[in-house]
Design an enzyme around this catalytic site. Structure first.
Site, PDB file in Angstrom:
ATOM      1  N   ARG A 171      -5.200   5.681 -13.691  1.00  0.00           N
ATOM      2  CA  ARG A 171      -5.731   6.029 -15.023  1.00  0.00           C
ATOM      3  C   ARG A 171      -4.795   7.002 -15.731  1.00  0.00           C
ATOM      4  O   ARG A 171      -4.490   6.845 -16.912  1.00  0.00           O
ATOM      5  CB  ARG A 171      -7.122   6.659 -14.880  1.00  0.00           C
ATOM      6  CG  ARG A 171      -8.234   5.698 -14.497  1.00  0.00           C
ATOM      7  CD  ARG A 171      -9.549   6.427 -14.326  1.00  0.00           C
ATOM      8  NE  ARG A 171     -10.047   6.978 -15.577  1.00  0.00           N
ATOM      9  CZ  ARG A 171     -11.141   7.723 -15.663  1.00  0.00           C
ATOM     10  NH1 ARG A 171     -11.829   8.035 -14.570  1.00  0.00           N
ATOM     11  NH2 ARG A 171     -11.554   8.183 -16.833  1.00  0.00           N
TER      12      ARG A 171
ATOM     13  N   CYS B 298       8.145   1.438  17.557  1.00  0.00           N
ATOM     14  CA  CYS B 298       7.410   2.403  16.735  1.00  0.00           C
ATOM     15  C   CYS B 298       6.510   3.310  17.577  1.00  0.00           C
ATOM     16  O   CYS B 298       6.132   4.399  17.142  1.00  0.00           O
ATOM     17  CB  CYS B 298       6.557   1.674  15.696  1.00  0.00           C
ATOM     18  SG  CYS B 298       7.493   0.598  14.598  1.00  0.00           S
TER      19      CYS B 298
END
Length: 465
Positions: free
Chosen positions: A455, A54
């Site tokens: 929400r 990586c």
């Protein structure tokens, strides 16, 4: 017990592959069983062990100044702990019936045979190299190992011009494009998708596209390279699509990787739809009591969709190795699966995702709602607050969180970990709204962006019930 009987009772563990999964398995097994109980032989066809693939784009780009900083533990360090590491040695066959492996010294060509009591397959993945004219020409590079990274750097050092083409715009393609820009190259990215980062939905990928163009990268989307053109010296000079040619002194393949499972397939071991080895939760290869597999060569269970996936990440590989080493060493451990979390960056833009994209949810037969919100990384009045876009998917009937994608500046990427934990726990978006997250103006608004999205998703799901 005399020495001859002690030696006779010693088991032999053979590990194929000396990077994250293989060496983690070998090291964990050694912690649990000493050399008198368990002989460990590791075959690695490259020059290095326990390295960070990586980190290669950051080494190529100059952020990491030395190759050896990407090496977590050298072959000599492993040998000092009683692990027989055999570099530049490629396993050429696995004989399940005779319980042994054939190997060849890469440099000398000498062949050998080693029997095993237990076998670990950690052969990793290989860069996808397109089947087209010129794909193997000098100057065309895949980037998977430190040897690959060194070969690319050598090409960059001696290239006559400063033009680079990256084929593909996944994680490696995006990171390598930035690395090449940092090296002073003019960079064109040719991507067959409609937007870069196919691990995101296209609307979120568009934000990445805009950021890359802002860095001076030329983006060519919805186009496929049909051939690599070479000059009189045989080296790459351009890539061609159906409509255009793009000059190149170096080409980097960022199309993705595929499991390196030719050995396993030839041995009759089970592969999945993605060509990865199939294992149980203990990482044993299905149907084989004394063979384990881990890392980029295996498929894993997606805990959100319930389907098998191939995800090449060092985080998973190290966990697989720990599980395998524990089981080989006489303990018990399992790897239950993944939720598909990944994070990356291009310049100062942070890109993160976990769970399912819209097309993943459709493929799994799920009905869902999507919401997208704009927020900031800190309280709006606090210096340094930067914009952030959060997209969230929730199951329509239950409200279960299905996936989250985040694109933003500093402080955006690692927020995906909140969603990764919620996905692993099987939380609903309504339950997420009550999470007690840390707050102070330098770190987030009063309502963290992930919770703002939760929400909104809870309201969308509620309206559909």
């Amino acid at each position: 017990m005399n020495m001859s009987s002690a030696h006779a009772s010693r088991e032999r563990l053979v590990v194929i592959g000396g990077d994250a999964a293989g060496m983690s398995a070998a090291s964990q097994a050694r912690r649990l069983k000493g050399p008198d109980e368990l002989e460990i032989v590791v075959y690695e066809r490259g020059h290095f062990t326990s390295f960070s693939a990586c980190g290669i784009p950051y080494w190529v780009g100059g952020d990491v100044t030395e190759r050896d900083r990407l090496i977590a533990r050298t072959p000599e360090e492993h040998r000092a702990r009683g692990i027989d590491v055999r570099l530049r040695t490629e396993v050429t066959a696995i004989d399940v019936e005779r319980r042994g492996v054939s190997a060849r010294d890469v440099d000398s060509g000498d062949e050998s045979w080693t029997s095993y009591d237990k076998l670990v397959i950690a052969t990793g993945a290989r860069p996808v190299r397109p089947d087209m004219p010129g794909a193997d020409a000098p100057g065309v590079h895949g980037v998977q190992t430190l040897d690959d990274g060194q070969a690319l750097l050598d090409t960059l050092t001696r290239a006559r011009g400063r033009r680079a083409v990256v084929i593909g715009a996944g994680y490696i393609g995006v990171e390598m494009a930035e690395a090449l820009i940092n090296r002073g190259y003019s960079v064109t990215v040719v991507n067959r998708g409609k937007e870069p980062m196919s691990t995101l939905d296209p609307d979120m990928g568009r934000l990445v596209h805009e950021a890359m163009e802002g860095m001076g990268i030329t983006m060519v989307d919805d186009a496929e390279v049909t051939k690599v053109l070479t000059g009189e010296d045989g080296r790459v000079r351009a890539v061609a699509t159906e409509d255009a040619e793009y000059p190149a002194d170096v080409v980097v393949l960022g199309i993705g990787v595929t499991p390196e499972t030719a050995l396993a397939e030839a041995a009759g071991l089970p592969l999945g739809d993605h060509r990865g080895l199939l294992t149980d939760q203990s990482m044993r290869v299905r149907g084989h009591e004394d063979i384990w597999a881990g890392g980029d060569c295996v498929e894993v269970l997606d805990l959100v969709s319930g389907q098998q996936r191939h995800i090449a990440l060092g985080t998973h590989a190290n966990k697989h190795g720990q599980v395998i080493g524990t089981n080989v060493g006489g303990g018990y451990a399992t790897f239950p699966g993944v939720v598909g979390t990944a994070v990356s960056k291009v310049c100062d833009l942070e890109i993160a995702r976990t769970g399912l994209r819209e097309k993943d949810a459709r493929r799994a037969g799920l009905q869902f709602e999507t919401v997208t919100i704009e927020s900031t990384s800190r309280a709006g009045y606090y210096p340094g607050a930067s914009p952030m876009t959060v997209k969230m998917l929730a199951e329509r009937r239950t409200g279960r969180l299905l996936g989250v994608q985040i694109v933003g500046r500093e402080g955006a990427g690692k927020r995906v970990d909140i969603a990764a934990v919620a996905l692993t726990a099987g939380m609903t978006v309504e339950q997420m709204t009550a999470l007690d997250l840390g707050y102070a103006p330098p770190f987030s608004p009063v309502w963290d962006p992930v919770l703002v999205a939760a929400r909104k998703a809870a309201r969308a799901v509620g309206q559909r019930r």
